[in-house]
Design an enzyme around this catalytic site. Structure first.
Site, PDB file in Angstrom:
ATOM      1  NE  ARG A 102      -2.183   1.767   3.054  1.00 12.17           N
ATOM      2  CZ  ARG A 102      -2.034   1.251   4.468  1.00 12.17           C
ATOM      3  NH1 ARG A 102      -2.559   0.458   4.731  1.00 12.17           N
ATOM      4  NH2 ARG A 102      -1.204   1.989   5.121  1.00 12.17           N
ATOM      5  CD  GLU A 122       4.576   3.818   5.790  1.00 13.06           C
ATOM      6  OE1 GLU A 122       5.927   3.269   6.084  1.00 13.06           O
ATOM      7  OE2 GLU A 122       3.741   3.511   6.477  1.00 13.06           O
ATOM      8  CG  ASN A 149       2.460   1.027   4.482  1.00 11.38           C
ATOM      9  OD1 ASN A 149       2.969   1.259   5.559  1.00 11.38           O
ATOM     10  ND2 ASN A 149       1.757   1.845   3.724  1.00 11.38           N
ATOM     11  CB  SER A 163      -3.752  -3.170   7.964  1.00 13.30           C
ATOM     12  OG  SER A 163      -3.110  -1.893   8.460  1.00 13.30           O
ATOM     13  CE  LYS A 219       8.281   4.990   8.187  1.00 10.25           C
ATOM     14  NZ  LYS A 219       7.786   3.884   8.545  1.00 10.25           N
ATOM     15  CE  LYS A 261       7.725   9.932   8.083  1.00  9.09           C
ATOM     16  NZ  LYS A 261       7.101   9.223   7.018  1.00  9.09           N
ATOM     17  CD  GLU A 294       7.718   0.368   8.076  1.00  8.38           C
ATOM     18  OE1 GLU A 294       6.570   0.746   7.729  1.00  8.38           O
ATOM     19  OE2 GLU A 294       8.841   0.838   7.735  1.00  8.38           O
ATOM     20  N   GLY A 295       4.469   0.790  11.626  1.00 14.81           N
ATOM     21  CA  GLY A 295       3.533   0.277  12.547  1.00 14.81           C
ATOM     22  C   GLY A 295       2.726   1.498  13.390  1.00 14.81           C
ATOM     23  NE  ARG A 312      -4.253   5.172   6.512  1.00 11.03           N
ATOM     24  CZ  ARG A 312      -2.927   4.815   6.775  1.00 11.03           C
ATOM     25  NH1 ARG A 312      -2.585   4.441   8.125  1.00 11.03           N
ATOM     26  NH2 ARG A 312      -2.057   5.283   5.921  1.00 11.03           N
TER      27      ARG A 312
HETATM   28  P1  ADP Z   1       4.423   4.228   9.884  1.00  9.71           P
HETATM   29  O1  ADP Z   1       5.340   3.037   9.462  1.00  9.71           O
HETATM   30  O2  ADP Z   1       4.600   4.038  11.322  1.00  9.71           O
HETATM   31  O3  ADP Z   1       2.987   4.140   9.475  1.00  9.71           O
HETATM   32  P2  ADP Z   1       4.520   6.488   8.397  1.00  9.71           P
HETATM   33  O4  ADP Z   1       5.771   7.060   7.493  1.00  9.71           O
HETATM   34  O5  ADP Z   1       3.541   6.339   7.440  1.00  9.71           O
HETATM   35  O6  ADP Z   1       5.009   5.521   9.457  1.00  9.71           O
HETATM   36  O7  ADP Z   1       3.867   7.925   9.499  1.00  9.71           O
HETATM   37  C1  ADP Z   1       2.909   7.636  10.228  1.00  9.71           C
HETATM   38  C2  ADP Z   1       1.951   9.094   9.875  1.00  9.71           C
HETATM   39  O8  ADP Z   1       2.502  10.116  10.312  1.00  9.71           O
HETATM   40  C3  ADP Z   1       1.360   8.905   8.558  1.00  9.71           C
HETATM   41  O9  ADP Z   1       0.340   8.108   8.749  1.00  9.71           O
HETATM   42  C4  ADP Z   1       1.268  10.346   8.492  1.00  9.71           C
HETATM   43  O10 ADP Z   1       0.091  10.630   8.921  1.00  9.71           O
HETATM   44  C5  ADP Z   1       2.145  11.062   9.350  1.00  9.71           C
HETATM   45  N1  ADP Z   1       3.368  11.585   8.574  1.00  9.71           N
HETATM   46  C6  ADP Z   1       4.325  10.587   8.087  1.00  9.71           C
HETATM   47  N2  ADP Z   1       5.361  11.336   7.233  1.00  9.71           N
HETATM   48  C7  ADP Z   1       4.753  12.452   7.289  1.00  9.71           C
HETATM   49  C8  ADP Z   1       5.303  13.772   6.533  1.00  9.71           C
HETATM   50  N3  ADP Z   1       6.206  13.792   5.905  1.00  9.71           N
HETATM   51  N4  ADP Z   1       4.353  14.773   6.805  1.00  9.71           N
HETATM   52  C9  ADP Z   1       3.110  14.889   7.283  1.00  9.71           C
HETATM   53  N5  ADP Z   1       2.727  13.937   8.173  1.00  9.71           N
HETATM   54  C10 ADP Z   1       3.537  12.685   7.872  1.00  9.71           C
HETATM   55 MG    MG Z   2       2.440   4.517   7.467  1.00  7.27          MG
END
Ligand code: ADP
Ligand code: MG
Length: 468
Positions: A107, A140, A142, A147, A298, A359, A363-364, A443
């Site tokens: 995803r 990102e 996945n 999920s 990442k 970051k 994940e998660g 979401r």
């Molecule tokens: P995870 O692997 O924990 O899902 P993500 O990279 O998807 O990590 O980050 C989790 C959440 O943080 C995302 O669903 C988003 O809402 C927010 N987020 C992550 N990166 C950014 C970004 N560059 N700008 C704004 N919000 C972000």
């Molecule tokens: Mg995510």
């Protein structure tokens, strides 16, 4: 036609959501509805088409990276030296190829940026930079445990019903559940073992159980394939190898689908680590295999924002398109261009933390650092730990007003929506067999919330409508 559900009908709508199986467990074990939105997110036909067309090239990119162990090792080994979780994962690699068939269920998550940023890209980009033109910014991709295929499909049934009742606009049809389940069934058949089952690798306590149960049920209903549900430790304790096959409860595991195994918490016991090793040493088809899981880290995402690296894996034309959707990403020790001249990224972000997300390789949900948390955590990161983090430009997503229903209560909030596209890709030894887009996830969360977890109660499942 009304464009929103009236207050007095919210209770009925929650009951309907429960009837559709839009459920989650609270930490105390109580069952409640999963958070959902009653304001579908508007998207233009052009943005939707662009996002959909990007699914296949992104899947192909992940497959080709997964085939290049030297590349993965080059970028991840320095982090593994200081990160026991990554060390353990990388050490699970066995030299012997026990299964050449690959199935990626991924995803790819995006935000759509605000109009005023579209033309010139994000702050600091020149108009002619690679970041101009597209409204999409990838959050990102996945590769493991992508999920919500069940819950989001059920949300589209709910929203469609509300449309028929003249309570919502007509949504863009969405059903990632069927293609995901069909792909699992095909993988089980391809494995070639009569009566082969799917192993669903779960976390010991799982709030999002219903999303998994929906998949398991459809796999049974449509294909008469049963699922064995186990934690990694259960796999070690109850599993064995028979002529290379993983056998659990006397059944041959044709396919192992990870809904766990992506966080250090899933490997707290030696039994859990041994469970993963047992799976790796068997010939089961893994969704995803270890290299595909690592390709989704990442650090790899950050490295791929460098055009000279991305171009090793995709055509010039595809590279150009993918690059347009990337937010700026840096390592902490990188020297970057700033309005006042060149500066080390870590130093620059300390003075401008609101524009970035920091970051770690996790994940998660719940692992990232935002805004004022960044300078604080930066102070605690030793020099040799710096490369375990990546710095990402904060994406300034379009905002919209939305009615969000969380834990029995509805509230109208200024919100942002993260849109993901599911992709399903079959390959054999890196050679693509089929590669397609399989629908969307939306979401929606309040604008001022940083993290996005649905089961954590921050984000609400939603649908898309086409902008008029
Ligand atoms: P995870 O692997 O924990 O899902 P993500 O990279 O998807 O990590 O980050 C989790 C959440 O943080 C995302 O669903 C988003 O809402 C927010 N987020 C992550 N990166 C950014 C970004 N560059 N700008 C704004 N919000 C972000
Ligand atoms: Mg995510």
């Amino acid at each position: 036609m009304q464009t929103q559900v009236q207050n007095e009908t919210i209770e009925n709508t929650i009951e309907l959501a429960k009837l559709y199986g839009i459920l989650k467990y609270l930490p105390d074990g109580q069952l409640t509805h999963a958070p959902f939105s009653l304001s579908p997110y508007k998207i233009s036909a052009a943005d939707l088409q662009e996002m959909t067309e990007l699914t296949a090239p992104f899947s192909e990119l992940m497959i080709s990276i997964s085939q290049n162990w030297d590349f993965l090792e080059h970028h991840l080994e320095p982090i593994a030296k200081i990160d026991p979780f990554l060390r353990m994962l990388m050490d699970c690699r066995t030299d012997e190829i026990t299964q050449s068939k690959q199935l990626l269920v991924q995803r790819n998550d995006f935000f759509l940026i605000k109009d005023e940023h579209k033309k010139t890209g994000q702050a600091g980009d020149s108009p002619e930079s690679n970041f101009a033109e597209s409204a999409l910014r990838q959050v990102e991709l996945n590769t493991v445990s992508a999920s919500f295929p069940f819950l989001i499909t059920q949300i589209s049934h709910l929203h469609r019903y509300l449309f028929k009742q003249n309570q919502l606009p007509e949504i863009i049809p969405n059903n990632p559940l069927s293609p995901v389940v069909d792909a699992f069934a095909k993988a089980v058949r391809d494995y070639g073992s009569p009566d082969g089952v799917m192993l669903l690798i779960s976390q010991p306590s799982e709030g999002n159980r219903f999303d998994q149960l929906g998949l398991e049920q459809l796999l049974w209903d449509e294909h008469k394939i049963s699922t064995v549900r186990k934690t990694l430790a259960d796999v070690f304790e109850g599993g064995c190898l028979r002529q290379g096959h993983l056998v659990l409860e006397g059944k041959t595991v044709a396919l192992s689908y990870y809904r766990a195994g992506y966080t250090p918490d899933d490997y707290r016991t030696i039994e859990a680590v041994k469970g993963r090793q047992l799976i790796e040493s068997s010939s089961t088809i893994q969704v995803p295999d270890l290299q595909m899981q690592l390709a989704g880290m990442k650090k790899i995402q950050q490295v791929l924002t460098r055009p000279e690296i991305l171009s090793n894996f995709t055509s010039a034309e595809t590279s150009k398109h993918l690059l347009k959707t990337f937010a700026e990403m840096h390592t902490l020790d990188e020297i970057i261009e700033t309005p006042g001249g060149e500066m080390q990224a870590a130093e620059w972000v300390s003075g401008n933390p609101e524009n970035y997300v920091l970051k770690p390789q996790r994940e998660g949900g719940g692992n990232n650092y935002f805004g004022s948390e960044i300078p604080k955590i930066l102070k605690t990161i030793r020099q040799d730990e710096q490369n375990a983090y990546i710095l990402m430009e904060k994406i300034l997503a379009q905002t919209h007003s939305a009615v969000l229903v969380v834990n029995g209560r509805a509230e109208r909030l200024t919100s942002v929506s993260e849109v993901g596209r599911y992709g399903i890709c079959f390959a054999d030894n890196g050679v693509l067999k089929s590669n397609k887009d399989a629908g969307y996830l939306v979401r929606t969360k309040a604008e001022n919330i940083n993290e996005g977890g649905v089961c954590a109660g921050f984000a609400c499942l939603n649908s898309l409508v086409l902008e008029a």
